[in-house]
Design an enzyme around this catalytic site. Sequence first.
Site, PDB file in Angstrom:
ATOM      1  N   LYS A  24       0.800  -1.217   0.020  1.00 25.55           N
ATOM      2  CA  LYS A  24      -0.079  -0.042   0.047  1.00 25.55           C
ATOM      3  C   LYS A  24       0.955   1.361  -0.134  1.00 25.55           C
ATOM      4  O   LYS A  24       0.503   1.997  -0.820  1.00 25.55           O
ATOM      5  CB  LYS A  24      -1.056   0.003   1.292  1.00 25.55           C
ATOM      6  CG  LYS A  24      -2.230   0.916   1.161  1.00 25.55           C
ATOM      7  CD  LYS A  24      -3.064   0.864   2.356  1.00 25.55           C
ATOM      8  CE  LYS A  24      -3.776  -0.570   2.442  1.00 25.55           C
ATOM      9  NZ  LYS A  24      -4.241  -0.750   3.811  1.00 25.55           N
ATOM     10  N   ARG A  94      -3.532   3.385   8.197  1.00 26.81           N
ATOM     11  CA  ARG A  94      -3.502   2.173   7.419  1.00 26.81           C
ATOM     12  C   ARG A  94      -2.328   1.150   7.788  1.00 26.81           C
ATOM     13  O   ARG A  94      -1.283   1.579   7.702  1.00 26.81           O
ATOM     14  CB  ARG A  94      -3.674   2.765   6.235  1.00 26.81           C
ATOM     15  CG  ARG A  94      -4.567   3.996   5.730  1.00 26.81           C
ATOM     16  CD  ARG A  94      -4.558   4.399   4.366  1.00 26.81           C
ATOM     17  NE  ARG A  94      -5.272   3.675   3.654  1.00 26.81           N
ATOM     18  CZ  ARG A  94      -5.363   3.556   2.188  1.00 26.81           C
ATOM     19  NH1 ARG A  94      -4.710   4.590   1.653  1.00 26.81           N
ATOM     20  NH2 ARG A  94      -5.962   2.677   1.452  1.00 26.81           N
ATOM     21  N   GLY A 103      -8.227  -6.897   4.204  1.00 19.31           N
ATOM     22  CA  GLY A 103      -9.312  -6.910   5.074  1.00 19.31           C
ATOM     23  C   GLY A 103      -8.933  -7.644   6.525  1.00 19.31           C
ATOM     24  O   GLY A 103      -9.352  -7.789   7.319  1.00 19.31           O
ATOM     25  N   MET A 105      -5.880  -6.958   8.270  1.00 21.48           N
ATOM     26  CA  MET A 105      -5.440  -6.150   9.332  1.00 21.48           C
ATOM     27  C   MET A 105      -6.410  -4.818   9.406  1.00 21.48           C
ATOM     28  O   MET A 105      -7.429  -4.678   9.070  1.00 21.48           O
ATOM     29  CB  MET A 105      -3.899  -5.713   9.043  1.00 21.48           C
ATOM     30  CG  MET A 105      -3.043  -6.983   9.074  1.00 21.48           C
ATOM     31  SD  MET A 105      -1.462  -6.698   9.014  1.00 21.48           S
ATOM     32  CE  MET A 105      -1.355  -6.159   7.155  1.00 21.48           C
ATOM     33  N   ARG A 340      -3.119  -1.839  -5.946  1.00 22.71           N
ATOM     34  CA  ARG A 340      -2.270  -2.968  -5.885  1.00 22.71           C
ATOM     35  C   ARG A 340      -2.539  -3.879  -6.786  1.00 22.71           C
ATOM     36  O   ARG A 340      -3.392  -3.843  -7.562  1.00 22.71           O
ATOM     37  CB  ARG A 340      -2.185  -3.600  -4.544  1.00 22.71           C
ATOM     38  CG  ARG A 340      -3.926  -3.803  -4.211  1.00 22.71           C
ATOM     39  CD  ARG A 340      -3.940  -4.602  -3.015  1.00 22.71           C
ATOM     40  NE  ARG A 340      -5.419  -4.619  -2.829  1.00 22.71           N
ATOM     41  CZ  ARG A 340      -6.091  -4.868  -1.637  1.00 22.71           C
ATOM     42  NH1 ARG A 340      -5.374  -4.261  -0.624  1.00 22.71           N
ATOM     43  NH2 ARG A 340      -7.179  -4.933  -1.513  1.00 22.71           N
ATOM     44  N   HIS A 463     -10.253 -35.414   7.390  1.00 24.27           N
ATOM     45  CA  HIS A 463     -10.271 -36.552   6.633  1.00 24.27           C
ATOM     46  C   HIS A 463     -10.944 -36.428   5.445  1.00 24.27           C
ATOM     47  O   HIS A 463     -10.070 -36.595   4.320  1.00 24.27           O
ATOM     48  CB  HIS A 463     -10.770 -37.833   7.487  1.00 24.27           C
ATOM     49  CG  HIS A 463     -10.946 -39.118   6.752  1.00 24.27           C
ATOM     50  ND1 HIS A 463     -11.987 -39.458   5.994  1.00 24.27           N
ATOM     51  CD2 HIS A 463      -9.899 -39.990   6.321  1.00 24.27           C
ATOM     52  CE1 HIS A 463     -11.574 -40.825   5.177  1.00 24.27           C
ATOM     53  NE2 HIS A 463     -10.349 -41.042   5.793  1.00 24.27           N
ATOM     54  N   SER A 770      12.330 -44.900 -10.311  1.00 24.42           N
ATOM     55  CA  SER A 770      11.176 -44.004  -9.868  1.00 24.42           C
ATOM     56  C   SER A 770      10.696 -43.853  -8.418  1.00 24.42           C
ATOM     57  O   SER A 770      10.757 -44.927  -7.918  1.00 24.42           O
ATOM     58  CB  SER A 770       9.678 -44.512 -10.565  1.00 24.42           C
ATOM     59  OG  SER A 770       8.807 -43.769 -10.456  1.00 24.42           O
ATOM     60  N   CYS A 837       6.922 -40.605  -8.914  1.00 17.97           N
ATOM     61  CA  CYS A 837       5.550 -40.564  -9.119  1.00 17.97           C
ATOM     62  C   CYS A 837       5.093 -40.613  -7.538  1.00 17.97           C
ATOM     63  O   CYS A 837       5.915 -40.589  -6.527  1.00 17.97           O
ATOM     64  CB  CYS A 837       5.229 -42.071  -9.672  1.00 17.97           C
ATOM     65  SG  CYS A 837       6.041 -43.629  -8.768  1.00 17.97           S
ATOM     66  N   TYR A 857      11.836 -36.579 -15.107  1.00 20.57           N
ATOM     67  CA  TYR A 857      10.332 -36.420 -15.264  1.00 20.57           C
ATOM     68  C   TYR A 857       9.721 -36.359 -13.929  1.00 20.57           C
ATOM     69  O   TYR A 857      10.161 -36.953 -12.933  1.00 20.57           O
ATOM     70  CB  TYR A 857       9.597 -37.530 -16.261  1.00 20.57           C
ATOM     71  CG  TYR A 857       9.685 -38.838 -15.851  1.00 20.57           C
ATOM     72  CD1 TYR A 857       8.550 -39.206 -14.884  1.00 20.57           C
ATOM     73  CD2 TYR A 857      10.480 -39.596 -15.837  1.00 20.57           C
ATOM     74  CE1 TYR A 857       8.536 -40.583 -14.507  1.00 20.57           C
ATOM     75  CE2 TYR A 857      10.544 -41.023 -15.399  1.00 20.57           C
ATOM     76  CZ  TYR A 857       9.429 -41.404 -14.868  1.00 20.57           C
ATOM     77  OH  TYR A 857       9.412 -42.644 -14.149  1.00 20.57           O
TER      78      TYR A 857
HETATM   79  P1  ADP Z   1      -7.709  -2.506   3.502  1.00 18.00           P
HETATM   80  O1  ADP Z   1      -6.276  -2.845   3.656  1.00 18.00           O
HETATM   81  O2  ADP Z   1      -8.343  -3.278   4.492  1.00 18.00           O
HETATM   82  O3  ADP Z   1      -8.338  -2.084   2.305  1.00 18.00           O
HETATM   83  P2  ADP Z   1      -7.316   0.592   3.749  1.00 18.00           P
HETATM   84  O4  ADP Z   1      -6.206   1.023   4.594  1.00 18.00           O
HETATM   85  O5  ADP Z   1      -7.281   0.797   2.280  1.00 18.00           O
HETATM   86  O6  ADP Z   1      -7.690  -0.861   4.381  1.00 18.00           O
HETATM   87  O7  ADP Z   1      -8.672   1.426   4.267  1.00 18.00           O
HETATM   88  C1  ADP Z   1      -9.868   1.043   4.132  1.00 18.00           C
HETATM   89  C2  ADP Z   1     -10.861   2.213   3.239  1.00 18.00           C
HETATM   90  O8  ADP Z   1     -10.771   3.398   3.893  1.00 18.00           O
HETATM   91  C3  ADP Z   1     -10.138   2.613   1.869  1.00 18.00           C
HETATM   92  O9  ADP Z   1     -10.651   1.874   1.007  1.00 18.00           O
HETATM   93  C4  ADP Z   1     -10.808   4.046   1.809  1.00 18.00           C
HETATM   94  O10 ADP Z   1     -11.999   3.997   1.282  1.00 18.00           O
HETATM   95  C5  ADP Z   1     -10.618   4.535   3.266  1.00 18.00           C
HETATM   96  N1  ADP Z   1      -9.453   5.442   3.708  1.00 18.00           N
HETATM   97  C6  ADP Z   1      -8.325   5.182   3.875  1.00 18.00           C
HETATM   98  N2  ADP Z   1      -7.689   6.312   4.004  1.00 18.00           N
HETATM   99  C7  ADP Z   1      -8.268   7.222   3.514  1.00 18.00           C
HETATM  100  C8  ADP Z   1      -8.098   8.435   3.400  1.00 18.00           C
HETATM  101  N3  ADP Z   1      -6.900   9.246   3.770  1.00 18.00           N
HETATM  102  N4  ADP Z   1      -9.074   9.342   3.003  1.00 18.00           N
HETATM  103  C9  ADP Z   1     -10.206   8.868   2.807  1.00 18.00           C
HETATM  104  N5  ADP Z   1     -10.471   7.443   2.853  1.00 18.00           N
HETATM  105  C10 ADP Z   1      -9.484   6.784   3.254  1.00 18.00           C
HETATM  106 MG    MG Z   2      -7.747  -0.678   0.946  1.00 18.79          MG
END
Ligand code: ADP
Ligand code: MG
Length: 893
Positions: A24, A94, A103, A105, A340, A463, A770, A837, A857
């Site tokens: 990020k 973030r 999602g 962290m 990303r 299992h 083998s 194998c 192989y």
């Molecule tokens: P994740 O890694 O779970 O996607 P993010 O860090 O991307 O978490 O944050 C989730 C959401 O929060 C982003 O998709 C964005 O919409 C919002 N967000 C994060 N930083 C900002 C910011 N500086 N301004 C506005 N919205 C933000």
């Molecule tokens: Mg995000």
Amino acid sequence: MMTHKWVYLFREGNAGLRDLLGGKGAGLAEMTKAGMPVPPGFTISTEACNSYYDSDKHFPAEMWEQTMAALRDVEKDIDKKFGDKVNPLLVSVRSGAKFSMPGMMDTILNLGLNDETVQGVIARTGNERFAYDAYRRFIQMYGNVVLNIKKEKFDEVFDDFKHKTGAQTDADMNTETLKQVVPAFKAIVKHEAGKDFPEAPLEQLSGAIEAVFASWNNDRAIYYRRMNKISDSLGTAVTVQSMVFGNMSDDSGTGVAFTRNPSTGENKLYGEYLANAQGEDVVAGVRTPKPMAEMEHDTKFPGIYTQFNEFAHRLEKHYKDVQDMEFTIEKGRLFMLQTRSGKRTGPAAVKIAIDMLDEGLIDEKTALLRVPPADLDQLLHPTIDPRLTDINKDSYVKPIATGLPASPGAAIGKVVFNAHAAELQGAKGENVILVRKETSPEDLRGMVAAQGILTAFGGMTSHAAVVARGMGKCCVAGVANLKINEAEGYLTLGDTQIKAGEYITLDGSAGLVYAGQLEVVEPELSGDFARLMKLADKYRKLGVRTNADSPHDATIARKFGAEGIGLCRTEHMFFKEHRITAIREMILADTLEDRKNALAKILPYQKEDFVGIFKAMDGYPVTIRTLDPPLHEFLPHEPEQIAIVARDLGVPASKIKSRVDELKEANPMLGFRGCRLGISYPEITEMQARAIFQAAKEVAGQGIKVEPEIMIPLVGDLNELTLQRDIVERVAQEEGVKEAGVSYKVGTMIELPRAALLADKIAQAADFFSFGTNDLTQTTFGLSRDDAGKFLPMYVEQKILKDDPFQVLDREGVGQLVKLGTERGRATRPDLKVGICGEHGGDPSSVEFCHMIGLDYVSCSPFRLPIARLAAAQAALLESEQKKEDNIYANQE
Ligand code: ADP
Ligand code: MG
Ligand code: MG
């Protein structure tokens, strides 16, 4: 003087610093450099996170000072001040690791708000509703992420307010109500955390940074890393970024988009947006977002679609890969918040790689490296017609339950509740789904007979899951709300009741259960998939063979690119009706003559099968293993079954019973099996060799090239192999094989450590080796595969072992024996052909290892062939890129 740089402004970073800034942070820096509208900010490095953990959870020296300096820079940049009453700067904090973990962290928005700064926001924006909306969101996020208060505590109170005021959605909540929510939320914090909500912005900031560091080790994140084999030691970066607001007005909004469709690969912008919303609203499902395509004509957002589309194209071109982007629009102005490389399904990965190759965006090598071999699995099972699973289509069918996607593919069948019923109905040619609380080894035959397996308990390594994957059979496991009433013959899933005999459909790739019969599409190697495979063949050095026991499997395997059969297990042919009777006669025979008579009955069946297989393989070599399993496997064990067999064979039941008792072994895996059978009963090996050679002559007579390779199993000493080889050579002479123009080989399976150690000697009598890595893993670990389920998952869980050695070849131990055995064997016989194998032949990491140690192989089941072909190509490509300095015994990250 600065001792170490922990903090990077966006303008100081770039895409190359992913290790340090996380995906990020690096993406934001790169977009900033490219001149895109990115709200200013900075990133605290993953090194800081690791240092934090190394030093008993303290920020490293100077990290805080550097953070303050970076904050000053941002303040100057956008002319706002953090914590200022009049013109406050708000930030997001973030998380972001090297590999995206969507999602998993935590992220906190609107940080810097308190009772004073909120007034500043109101004064500057003239929008009181917005200010309080941001404030209440902040308290909830902070309370949840930093103070560990359950989200629901806040949701409950919020919903109360909603009901009281008659608001339908969050957006209907008026200013007055939101104003009241703030103190109510603070009261929750006080009550739950036992302390006041922190008003001081810097305290908020340091708390949030710590919480993001901590989220690296929350349960979700740990589980995700384990599933995706991401190292625990990478750490997360923390990005602090000035806020822009999608919840400020109706011409504000937020969204997520991919440059191409991540489930189909279609080259078209794909995504969703939501007006007047912030952050996770799009994903959280509070309101239904609109598809991206609608934005083009949305009068509230004139020109935004065009601008965004242009950015999307630029980013994709720049990164040469599909981008997954997040954006926010504040009062008609577009801001980019993330980019990303986008996660994609197997089918999408293939299409995108080939499309990008055609577009000239990437070269052949990159295209090959873009597709994770294991993801091809999704293209290799019958799958539910994608029109039925696309929630955006009218044809969408809603599943009735969700469980774990334990083994991919789709399965349709009538519900049965026990293995016996599955076998009975399966024998009648009916398609059934075996539904069990959980499965055990006794259910195996029922599992074989069923199209798919559904269980209430058990995880991905249960299992049912393991066995189903081994058989390439669809399985959905761990469906928590599945209740089975076997006595009355029905199951319930929530409100839905389904009786035995009614149809259900399983989607093992998604872990979904449907009522009734859904349409499926068969896998085939065509189009982009076929092109990718051709490309793989161009670069790979390792040969790829298949494990196939029947002409049918051999034919499928040819279609999937097999260059021969690496393992044909003859005993599987014995289980078919008439043959099993003859085999039983052979086992029950008291005299050599009786035994020979029984074997004579089997010979034509074996020959016929070999003819079919040789024809299907059309000139490619076929490795045939002589009889391997313990004989008791061919005899009945239950009294009723014994009675039936006794009648069929015209012998007293007591005779069968006593033979069963004789053959009973304390440890069959290490017992009377493998070449030990052929050494005790040379006439068995003789019959098998004869069947092979007669079939070879017949097929050669039809002008088809044949190359039989006769393989003696479970050899531990040269003498064993020599004895068996002598029989084979004698039969070859008797049958006049050479005269018929057929060349053959005799070799052995290396599946005992002793055989690997003595490979130089054994190679004196072997044309090929083998490595039977299933048994070699069992014998090297001293671990029975059938019993390992009780504790092996725990071993992997606790990281005692990195992987299940029956799935991923244990390079360090078993791999060492394979390497050593190969070297010693080739020292005696430089032209020794060597392959493996076993399950590992279709596992990408194991294939890579086989490439590295120079095997000829790998051999795997027909439906794993494309995976092996691609994995072999990737191994060759990666090797030429980074000539292996690294320890080959270390399984790759
Ligand atoms: P994740 O890694 O779970 O996607 P993010 O860090 O991307 O978490 O944050 C989730 C959401 O929060 C982003 O998709 C964005 O919409 C919002 N967000 C994060 N930083 C900002 C910011 N500086 N301004 C506005 N919205 C933000
Ligand atoms: Mg995000
Ligand atoms: Mg074996």
